[in-house]
Design a protein around this motif. Structure first.
Motif, short mmCIF file in Angstrom:
data_model
loop_
_atom_site.label_atom_id
_atom_site.label_comp_id
_atom_site.label_asym_id
_atom_site.label_seq_id
_atom_site.Cartn_x
_atom_site.Cartn_y
_atom_site.Cartn_z
N ARG A 128 32.77 11.37 -49.63
CA ARG A 128 31.54 11.65 -48.99
C ARG A 128 31.30 10.78 -47.81
O ARG A 128 30.21 11.09 -47.26
CB ARG A 128 30.41 11.45 -50.15
N GLN A 161 36.34 5.63 -61.24
CA GLN A 161 36.32 7.10 -61.28
C GLN A 161 37.56 7.70 -60.59
O GLN A 161 37.67 8.67 -60.10
CB GLN A 161 35.03 7.50 -60.25
N ILE A 202 41.51 8.43 -59.24
CA ILE A 202 42.53 9.18 -59.78
C ILE A 202 43.77 8.56 -59.40
O ILE A 202 44.76 9.35 -59.54
CB ILE A 202 42.35 10.58 -59.70
N ASP A 203 43.75 7.72 -58.66
CA ASP A 203 44.82 7.26 -57.76
C ASP A 203 45.87 6.25 -58.40
O ASP A 203 46.93 5.95 -57.85
CB ASP A 203 44.45 6.85 -56.18
N HIS A 246 37.50 9.61 -64.77
CA HIS A 246 37.74 10.90 -64.33
C HIS A 246 39.18 11.36 -64.43
O HIS A 246 39.85 12.17 -63.86
CB HIS A 246 37.44 11.33 -63.17
N THR A 292 31.60 2.86 -54.40
CA THR A 292 31.15 4.18 -55.01
C THR A 292 29.89 4.73 -54.67
O THR A 292 28.86 3.97 -54.52
CB THR A 292 31.34 4.32 -56.51
N SER A 293 29.50 5.98 -54.52
CA SER A 293 28.25 6.45 -53.96
C SER A 293 27.36 6.77 -55.29
O SER A 293 26.16 6.92 -54.98
CB SER A 293 28.31 7.82 -53.26
N GLN A 346 27.09 1.10 -48.18
CA GLN A 346 25.47 1.22 -48.24
C GLN A 346 25.10 0.99 -49.55
O GLN A 346 25.72 0.99 -50.69
CB GLN A 346 25.08 2.66 -47.84
P1 CNA Z 1 32.21 9.01 -53.05
O1 CNA Z 1 31.21 9.64 -53.28
O2 CNA Z 1 32.87 9.51 -51.64
O3 CNA Z 1 31.68 7.51 -52.24
C1 CNA Z 1 32.13 6.40 -51.71
C2 CNA Z 1 31.65 5.38 -51.58
O4 CNA Z 1 32.37 4.29 -51.00
C3 CNA Z 1 30.62 5.58 -50.60
O5 CNA Z 1 29.24 5.03 -51.03
C4 CNA Z 1 31.21 4.97 -49.02
O6 CNA Z 1 30.12 4.63 -48.30
C5 CNA Z 1 32.08 3.82 -50.03
N1 CNA Z 1 33.03 3.33 -49.18
C6 CNA Z 1 34.05 4.15 -48.52
N2 CNA Z 1 34.84 3.30 -47.93
C7 CNA Z 1 34.40 1.97 -48.09
C8 CNA Z 1 34.99 0.76 -48.23
N3 CNA Z 1 36.03 0.54 -47.38
N4 CNA Z 1 34.00 -0.30 -48.21
C9 CNA Z 1 32.84 -0.40 -49.16
N5 CNA Z 1 32.65 0.79 -49.30
C10 CNA Z 1 33.24 1.99 -48.88
O7 CNA Z 1 33.27 8.69 -53.94
P2 CNA Z 1 32.81 8.27 -55.32
O8 CNA Z 1 34.20 7.59 -55.97
O9 CNA Z 1 31.57 7.52 -55.71
O10 CNA Z 1 32.84 9.82 -56.22
C11 CNA Z 1 33.27 9.91 -57.32
C12 CNA Z 1 34.42 10.93 -57.19
C13 CNA Z 1 35.24 10.73 -55.96
C14 CNA Z 1 35.43 10.72 -58.38
O11 CNA Z 1 35.51 11.88 -59.11
C15 CNA Z 1 36.84 10.62 -57.88
O12 CNA Z 1 37.74 11.19 -58.53
C16 CNA Z 1 36.87 10.90 -56.57
N6 CNA Z 1 37.84 10.69 -55.64
C17 CNA Z 1 38.79 9.60 -55.79
C18 CNA Z 1 39.59 9.05 -54.89
C19 CNA Z 1 40.73 8.11 -55.39
O13 CNA Z 1 41.29 8.14 -56.53
N7 CNA Z 1 41.15 7.29 -54.56
C20 CNA Z 1 39.61 9.70 -53.64
C21 CNA Z 1 38.67 10.55 -53.22
C22 CNA Z 1 37.61 11.01 -54.28
#
Ligand code: CNA
Length: 277
Positions: free
Chosen positions: A48, A118, A120-121, A138, A209-210, A235
């Motif tokens: 997001r 959450q 999956i990496d 997840h 996480t958001s 945020q």
């Molecule tokens: P999201 O909804 O994309 O939120 C990410 C949050 O992290 C946001 O609030 C960003 O502002 C914040 N953020 C991003 N980069 C940074 C940083 N460097 N430092 C501090 N804050 C940061 O992702 P969520 O994980 O909350 O959403 C849940 C989903 C995303 C899950 O089902 C995951 O499987 C899924 N997901 C996982 C991966 C992974 O495994 N790496 C990648 C993309 C999505």
């Protein structure tokens, strides 16, 4: 604002006060709740974030709704967009961040009760956190099966198919999917089995996480009143900051864990641990 509410167990709403609380109370039941933001500095986009998030960059997958790529009904009709993405994100291509090493450090110090992720990496495992300490809420890319007859599919063949960007199929003809939780699917039993742990924590850390996906998003609310919750995120999310003992470290995760480690006197230990991964 609620930020001015007088803390109850902390001297102030600061990392230094949290460090003092940890030492004075011999804290060793820390529960972490994390998401994609702890892996973005490894080069894995989150969902997001504006501009850099996957949802802003899914045009190449030719989807109407970005969420469709993780929707089980959509997958049953057309698994190709998911496998195009899997090709990009498949584990083995990325190095854990210092935020992952911070989780390992808490484990090494005997302070980790449970790590809820959450993601999956599999980068927590890669950083050395034992599987039994992690709730992959997840799921993950660690195993896969047929979506129709549920027969497991071999790791090696999966690896080859993802590398080639092809969609693996079961002997029965059904599509094979990694055991990651799609929209419309139930969370693994490990999530529900460990759901009582946040209430037993003596400290909670929420990172990257958001908090927009339920039921994971409700975990921080299960932490007992009077137990500090630290948010390390770009945020403010999920209403954290509304309790008197909430502490916000707004900014990137890597800077946040370094600040945490510095307040504890663990700075060099953390850098050394990360250097070894
Ligand atoms: P999201 O909804 O994309 O939120 C990410 C949050 O992290 C946001 O609030 C960003 O502002 C914040 N953020 C991003 N980069 C940074 C940083 N460097 N430092 C501090 N804050 C940061 O992702 P969520 O994980 O909350 O959403 C849940 C989903 C995303 C899950 O089902 C995951 O499987 C899924 N997901 C996982 C991966 C992974 O495994 N790496 C990648 C993309 C999505």
């Amino acid at each position: 604002s609620d930020q001015s509410t007088r803390p109850s167990v902390l001297e102030a709403r600061s990392m230094e006060a949290v460090a003092k609380y940890i030492k004075q109370n011999d804290v060793k039941r820390i529960v972490l709740m994390v998401g994609a933001g702890i892996s973005t500095s490894a080069g894995i986009p989150d969902f997001r974030s504006p501009d850099t998030g996957l949802y802003a960059n899914l045009a190449f997958l030719d989807l109407e709704e970005p969420e469709d790529v993780f929707d089980i009904e959509f997958f049953r009709e057309n698994p190709k967009p998911f496998y195009a993405l899997a090709h990009e994100l498949y584990p083995g291509k990325f190095r854990p961040t210092i935020a992952h090493s911070f989780i390992k450090l808490l484990y090494d110090k005997g302070m980790l009760l449970k790590h809820f992720t959450q993601n999956i990496d599999c980068l927590e495992r890669q950083a050395g956190v034992p599987g039994e300490m992690i709730v992959e809420a997840h799921g993950s890319f660690a195993s896969q099966r047929c979506i129709e007859c549920k027969t497991p599919y071999p790791d090696e063949e999966m690896h080859q198919m993802v590398e080639k960007g092809e969609v693996p199929r079961c002997g029965c003809g059904g599509y094979v999917k990694p055991d990651i939780v799609f929209f419309g699917e139930a969370l693994p039993s490990s999530f529900f089995d460990n759901r009582s742990l946040p209430a037993a924590a003596d400290l909670c850390i929420v990172m990257g996480t958001s908090l927009s996906v339920q039921p994971f998003a409700s975990l921080p609310s299960l932490v007992s009143e009077g137990v500090p919750r630290v948010l390390i995120n770009m945020q403010r999310v999920g209403g954290i900051g509304s309790r008197p003992d909430d502490v916000l470290l707004l900014g990137d995760c890597d800077a946040g864990v370094r600040k945490f480690a510095k307040a504890m006197g663990w700075e060099q230990e953390l850098e050394a641990l990360w250097g070894e991964t």
